[in-house]
Design a protein around this motif. Structure first.
Motif, PDB file in Angstrom:
ATOM      1  N   VAL A  21       0.879  -1.162   0.000  1.00  0.00           N
ATOM      2  CA  VAL A  21       0.000   0.000   0.000  1.00  0.00           C
ATOM      3  C   VAL A  21       0.914   1.208   0.000  1.00  0.00           C
ATOM      4  N   THR A  22       0.806   2.024  -1.047  1.00  0.00           N
ATOM      5  CA  THR A  22       1.630   3.225  -1.111  1.00  0.00           C
ATOM      6  C   THR A  22       0.841   4.405  -0.569  1.00  0.00           C
ATOM      7  N   SER A  26       1.257   7.755  -7.649  1.00  0.00           N
ATOM      8  CA  SER A  26       0.046   7.608  -8.461  1.00  0.00           C
ATOM      9  C   SER A  26      -0.900   6.519  -7.958  1.00  0.00           C
ATOM     10  N   TYR A  27      -0.413   5.592  -7.146  1.00  0.00           N
ATOM     11  CA  TYR A  27      -1.273   4.531  -6.613  1.00  0.00           C
ATOM     12  C   TYR A  27      -1.523   4.708  -5.116  1.00  0.00           C
ATOM     13  N   LYS A  28      -1.470   5.927  -4.617  1.00  0.00           N
ATOM     14  CA  LYS A  28      -1.648   6.126  -3.178  1.00  0.00           C
ATOM     15  C   LYS A  28      -3.038   5.700  -2.733  1.00  0.00           C
ATOM     16  N   GLY A  29      -3.062   4.958  -1.623  1.00  0.00           N
ATOM     17  CA  GLY A  29      -4.312   4.453  -1.090  1.00  0.00           C
ATOM     18  C   GLY A  29      -4.773   3.155  -1.708  1.00  0.00           C
ATOM     19  N   PHE A  30      -3.897   2.506  -2.490  1.00  0.00           N
ATOM     20  CA  PHE A  30      -4.227   1.234  -3.128  1.00  0.00           C
ATOM     21  C   PHE A  30      -3.192   0.186  -2.774  1.00  0.00           C
ATOM     22  N   SER A  57       2.840  -4.910   2.759  1.00  0.00           N
ATOM     23  CA  SER A  57       3.740  -3.812   3.106  1.00  0.00           C
ATOM     24  C   SER A  57       3.033  -2.469   2.965  1.00  0.00           C
ATOM     25  N   VAL A  58       3.573  -1.485   3.668  1.00  0.00           N
ATOM     26  CA  VAL A  58       3.162  -0.092   3.526  1.00  0.00           C
ATOM     27  C   VAL A  58       4.417   0.689   3.186  1.00  0.00           C
ATOM     28  N   ARG A  64       9.800   0.888   3.280  1.00  0.00           N
ATOM     29  CA  ARG A  64       8.708  -0.075   3.420  1.00  0.00           C
ATOM     30  C   ARG A  64       8.695  -0.697   4.802  1.00  0.00           C
ATOM     31  N   PHE A  65       7.487  -0.788   5.334  1.00  0.00           N
ATOM     32  CA  PHE A  65       7.246  -1.461   6.595  1.00  0.00           C
ATOM     33  C   PHE A  65       6.282  -2.609   6.324  1.00  0.00           C
ATOM     34  N   THR A  66       6.332  -3.647   7.157  1.00  0.00           N
ATOM     35  CA  THR A  66       5.501  -4.824   6.946  1.00  0.00           C
ATOM     36  C   THR A  66       4.399  -4.893   7.991  1.00  0.00           C
ATOM     37  N   LEU A  67       3.174  -5.113   7.525  1.00  0.00           N
ATOM     38  CA  LEU A  67       2.055  -5.387   8.418  1.00  0.00           C
ATOM     39  C   LEU A  67       1.845  -6.883   8.451  1.00  0.00           C
ATOM     40  N   CYS A  68       1.758  -7.453   9.653  1.00  0.00           N
ATOM     41  CA  CYS A  68       1.574  -8.899   9.829  1.00  0.00           C
ATOM     42  C   CYS A  68       0.336  -9.151  10.671  1.00  0.00           C
TER      43      CYS A  68
END
Length: 131
Positions: A21-22, A26-30, A57-58, A64-68
């Motif tokens: 998720v950026t 151009s792909y912010k919020g996706f 990831s975010v 980049r950070f990882t959501l688990c």
């Protein structure tokens, strides 16, 4: 996790690339990933994705950070953000799947930027529109 690929010449170790998720660009919020995945954060498809996957990831400021997905001692599932500053693993509680929204991702990304002492903080100007 590392995926091993075998070629005719050698064994190649490749890192597993998570969808991301950026929060800028151009792909912010996706959520964007392999196989032409493009899911708007907060949509019904997004919450279905969270039910069936364990991590993503975010990205903020090129980091980049990882959501688990984790399971609590009481048996409920929740999401946790992981970050590494070069010497310490940092963890931030994000919440249950229904709490993983764009605003929440912005908040935890900013908190992780502060914890990891990364220069530049993300500004709250995200919009959820496809390019």
């Amino acid at each position: 996790m590392v995926i091993t690929a075998i070629s005719y010449w050698e064994v190649i170790l490749m890192p597993k690339l998570l969808p991301v998720v950026t929060l800028t660009g151009s792909y912010k919020g996706f959520l964007v990933g392999h196989g032409n995945i493009c899911i708007e954060v907060g949509s019904l498809e997004w919450f279905k994705y969270l039910e069936t996957h364990k991590s993503f990831s975010v990205e903020v400021n090129g980091k980049r950070f990882t959501l688990c997905k984790k399971v609590s001692i009481n048996g409920f599932t929740y999401w946790n953000l992981k970050g590494w500053d070069g010497s310490v693993n940092h963890h931030i509680y994000v919440g249950k799947s229904d709490q993983v929204t764009v605003d929440k991702l912005i908040d935890v990304a900013n908190a992780m930027v502060t914890k990891c002492k990364i220069s530049g903080s993300y500004q709250n100007d995200i919009s959820c529109t496809k390019p």
